[in-house]
Design a protein around this motif. Structure first.
Motif: not given
Length: 857
Positions: A528-544, A546-551, A557-562
């Motif tokens: 929303e602030t326009g820091e799109l590159n930073k947002g992509l980096a955060i999402l990429t890191a957290i998605y990597q 996800l498998d190790g978070m024990g959900f 599936e819900t968090y992946q959709v999110s």
């Protein structure tokens, strides 16, 4: 409170000093150890535990694991929590991930997935043995079925041994047919006369006559427990009519009286009271019986053959054999209720203080001490069975402890039980209308997608939240909620501070639910602030991670959709439409109303940005029809309606509805909604008021460094200035340059596409002046915008038209082009006609030739 690394249940009882070897039984057990499953079925007192313990004692201690089961294991969480603790050393590098997975919401819905994860995670380099003692205590069908599944998926090097008083309710045919089952029954455990005599000689504290030995053997009939009981009775030689009979091998009242009758009052009291509890150890004895020397008491009772078993020699923990313990429990329950309650309270406190949390909690549940229980659960964030405890305490009780109620809410929310969340919050608000800890929940229904009007922020500062009388997990959740409220209010920089505060508090508990949603919300703030590159980096890191978070699978599936929906938003802002279509397709797997509404919102925007306004409008109508929560209100919908408004698709009554809602709820006037209001005013010809709104938004967005809103407000202002036809060339040039400055670093393109007609008009007016004094990055970005937005002969084709032309050059049909670019055939035809018009041709062949001449292809 001292913490114990393991409970007494995952530690095998100490080997008996005066046991005898039963050769035939030992050989059968040895054979059974070569098979995947061995069942030892016999009544209490037949030496099942001793027999298997002796055999395993011949193996290295790291090759076998022991778990003693109890009635409380008739619950999936409790049963499998103990099993994980038992096998933790075999989990290798997956240990932490498995523990997190389990604590993040293991339940009946994902038990099969959990078992597969567990068995796949076990690292077994040699043949290892898992012993489940007292399996007869398990009768819950869910637990039994889950264990059957575990047996079906046993790793190659894991062998299972079950001891039980009765035939286990398990389907064992598979093992029987595969000749991988060894089943020993009661007769296999009976002593021969020779073995019986040897046992008597080793365990008797006095020399017995042959007549007495014969009497003991005949009476016990090979039952080793019977021999122990008889030897505990002083008057062994009795007249014929007084001879002891064992009925169903249960300790008779007569025999009990004989045993206890030979003890002092002090010894009787010690046995009856300590026999009720799971085990006794020096400090418990000292607190309950300060006048008794614990070591001397245990030694004296052992001298009298009182069937005392040592659980842990190091910690001096002892318990009583089941055939004696059952009687002692009855005797304890015969005491007055007041005395029982006092002793249970006292023992629970001692267990908890000494670090035996599970044993202490069990007594508190028995006593109904819910307040103490809730405080204890809140304090012990890392308790392995914490989920079970939270689940067991009724909601109406949870309402009496705000800290615990927050924990229950987090439990519900992380398990996607939104209805329970909603009910709990409403009950808390009704019960504590004036309590600041509950007022801090204001707006939490936004997390549930159920109340878009609730955006009151109470309390307002990080300091105020830190001062609330709540535990860290509850405060971290309130910080997350507050950050979401601030996000909706477009106070993005403040939202970042609240997210940081939530993450900091979460460092101790390491709640992965809080970690995931804090990070994804931070990425949305960056979007929303326009820091799109930073947002992509955060999402990429957290998605990597996800498998190790024990959900579990449902939560994952819900968090992946999110994740896919969030990253789609960034792709759309950068007009990376192919990537947006791909991630949005992956998001279309969850039909929860709120999640599906998010999907439709992004789908409508994708269609509009792809130039397919027909599909965009249809997706918006579907969103409008089925939307719930925040997506059901005109404010949120305005993010899509602005495209329809610009294209002339939006019926007038939508404008009227929005204006009505806008005037009715001034507290909701964020920049996005004000921008849409400004666009309506522009359409209606009120350019001065439109300019005023744009300037107000610019003032706030510049102050808060909200780059995307700077661009959008500037472009709205540019639209008004172009219509007003005044002497504003320098002002319009400055506006456009500011847009280039803030848009170039992160490639914020969607707003330029929305105002493409104005960009084209500006380019015609100020083409030569625009590129003067631009930095290289801004100049390149300007060229990208011209290619995207301008349809004049000077700039020729739009980006979409260029894409279609390139596909035409490859020989693709209109349908194939539509499929590839995710647009309809009708839209493809419209774009092709525009290409013909701009290139002044009338066929595909001549269009391709002309494009090559102009170096477009």
């Amino acid at each position: 409170m001292r913490k114990h690394l393991s409970t007494n249940r995952v530690k095998a009882p100490e080997a008996l000093e005066n046991s005898i070897t039963r050769r035939e039984l030992a050989e059968k057990i040895q054979t059974g150890l070569q098979k995947k499953l061995m069942v030892l079925e016999a009544g209490a007192g037949h030496g099942k535990t001793t027999a298997i313990r002796e055999k395993l004692n011949q193996l290295p201690s790291d090759r076998w694991q022991w778990l003693t089961l109890n009635e409380d294991c008739n619950h999936l969480i409790v049963f499998w929590s103990y099993l994980i603790e038992t096998l933790k050393d075999q989990l290798g590098p997956m240990k932490e991930e498995m523990l997190v997975y389990f604590q993040s919401g293991m339940n009946a819905e994902n038990i099969e997935e959990f078992i597969s994860f567990l068995t796949d995670s076990l690292v077994l380099e040699t043949s290892d043995y898992l012993v489940l003692d007292d399996f007869h205590t398990i009768n819950d069908k869910e637990v039994l079925h889950s264990f059957e599944r575990f047996l079906e998926e046993l790793p190659e090097n894991l062998y299972v041994v079950i001891t039980t008083r009765y035939q286990p309710e398990l389907y064992l045919t598979k093992f029987l047919l595969a000749e991988q089952l060894q089943y020993l029954q009661e007769e296999d455990f009976l002593l021969s006369d020779v073995e019986g005599e040897s046992f008597i000689q080793q365990n008797s504290r006095e020399t017995l006559s042959q007549e007495t030995m014969t009497y003991l053997l005949k009476t016990a009939k090979g039952w080793i427990g019977g021999l122990k009981l008889l030897m505990a009775v002083k008057k062994i030689n009795q007249s014929q009519n007084q001879k002891i009979r064992f009925e169903n091998k249960i300790l008779s009242e007569y025999l009990a009286k004989e045993i206890l009758g030979n003890l002092s009052k002090e010894e009787q009291e010690f046995l009856v009271i300590t026999g009720y509890f799971p085990f006794v150890y020096p400090n418990l004895s000292q607190q309950l019986f300060p006048e008794i020397d614990f070591s001397a008491m245990i030694e004296d009772l052992q001298e009298k053959n009182l069937m005392i078993s040592c659980i842990d020699r190091l910690e001096q923990k002892f318990t009583f054999h089941p055939i004696l313990k059952d009687y002692l429990v009855k005797e304890f329950q015969a005491q007055s209720v007041e005395k029982q309650t006092t002793l249970k309270n006292q023992t629970a406190a001692i267990f908890i203080e000494d670090g035996y949390l599970d044993e202490g909690v069990a007594l508190l549940f028995e006593l109904g001490k819910y307040q103490q229980l809730m405080n204890l659960i809140v304090e012990n964030e890392q308790s392995f069975r914490r989920i079970y405890y939270i689940e067991q305490i009724p909601r109406e009780v949870a309402l009496t402890n705000i800290d615990f109620a927050f924990q229950k809410f987090v439990y519900y929310y992380s398990n996607l039980e939104y209805e329970n969340c909603h009910d709990l919050i409403e009950a808390l608000e009704e019960k504590y209308p004036d309590k600041k800890e509950i007022r801090a929940l204001s707006g939490i229904k936004l997390l549930l997608g159920s109340d878009y009007l609730t955006t009151e922020q109470t309390p307002n500062t990080i300091q105020e939240i830190n001062q609330l009388k709540l535990d860290d997990v509850s405060k971290a959740f309130i910080f997350l909620k507050s950050a979401l409220i601030l996000f909706f209010k477009e106070s993005y920089q403040q939202a970042k501070h609240f997210i940081e505060a939530s993450l900091k508090l979460n460092q101790k508990s390491k709640n992965n639910f809080l970690l995931y949603f804090n990070q994804t919300l931070l990425a949305q703030v960056c979007e929303e602030t326009g820091e799109l590159n930073k947002g992509l980096a955060i999402l990429t890191a957290i998605y990597q991670k996800l498998d190790g978070m024990g959900f579990n699978s449902k939560m994952k599936e819900t968090y992946q959709v999110s994740f896919f929906i969030t990253i789609t938003g960034i792709h759309l802002k950068q007009l990376n439409l192919e990537a947006a279509a791909d991630t949005l397709k992956k998001a279309n797997t969850n039909k929860h109303p709120h999640i599906h509404a998010s999907y439709l919102y992004n789908l409508a925007e994708l269609h509009y940005l792809s130039g397919d306004e027909e599909k965009g409008w249809l997706a918006f109508k579907e969103l409008e029809t089925g939307a719930t929560g925040s997506y059901s209100n005109p404010f949120t919908q305005s993010g899509i309606m602005k495209y329809a408004l610009k294209l002339g698709q939006l019926p007038g009554y939508y404008e009227e509805q929005f204006i009505e809602a806008f005037e009715a709820h001034p507290e909701l006037h964020n920049m996005a909604y004000r921008l849409f209001y400004g666009m309506i005013l522009f359409k209606r010809g009120d350019y001065q008021e439109c300019l005023a709104i744009a300037d107000q938004i610019l003032e706030k967005s510049r102050k808060q460094r909200i780059y995307s809103k700077i661009i959008e407000a500037n472009l709205l202002k540019l639209s008004a200035l172009l219509k007003m036809k005044g002497d504003s060339a320098r002002q319009m040039l400055n506006i456009y340059h500011e847009c280039l400055y803030y848009g170039s670093e992160n490639r914020i393109l969607n707003d330029f596409f929305l105002f493409r007609n104005e960009i084209e008009e500006l380019t015609k007016l100020l083409k030569d002046e625009i590129e003067a004094n631009l930095e290289p990055r801004e100049k390149d970005f300007h060229h990208e915008i011209i290619k995207l937005c301008c349809t004049s002969s000077d700039s020729l084709l739009t980006e979409r038209e260029s894409e279609i032309l390139a596909e035409m050059a490859k020989g693709l049909t209109n349908k194939a082009i539509g499929d590839k670019l995710f647009i309809s055939v009708a839209t493809v035809k419209t774009h092709i006609l525009n290409i013909y018009r701009k290139l002044e041709v009338n066929s595909r062949v001549t269009a391709i030739e002309k494009a090559k001449q102009l170096h477009i292809l």
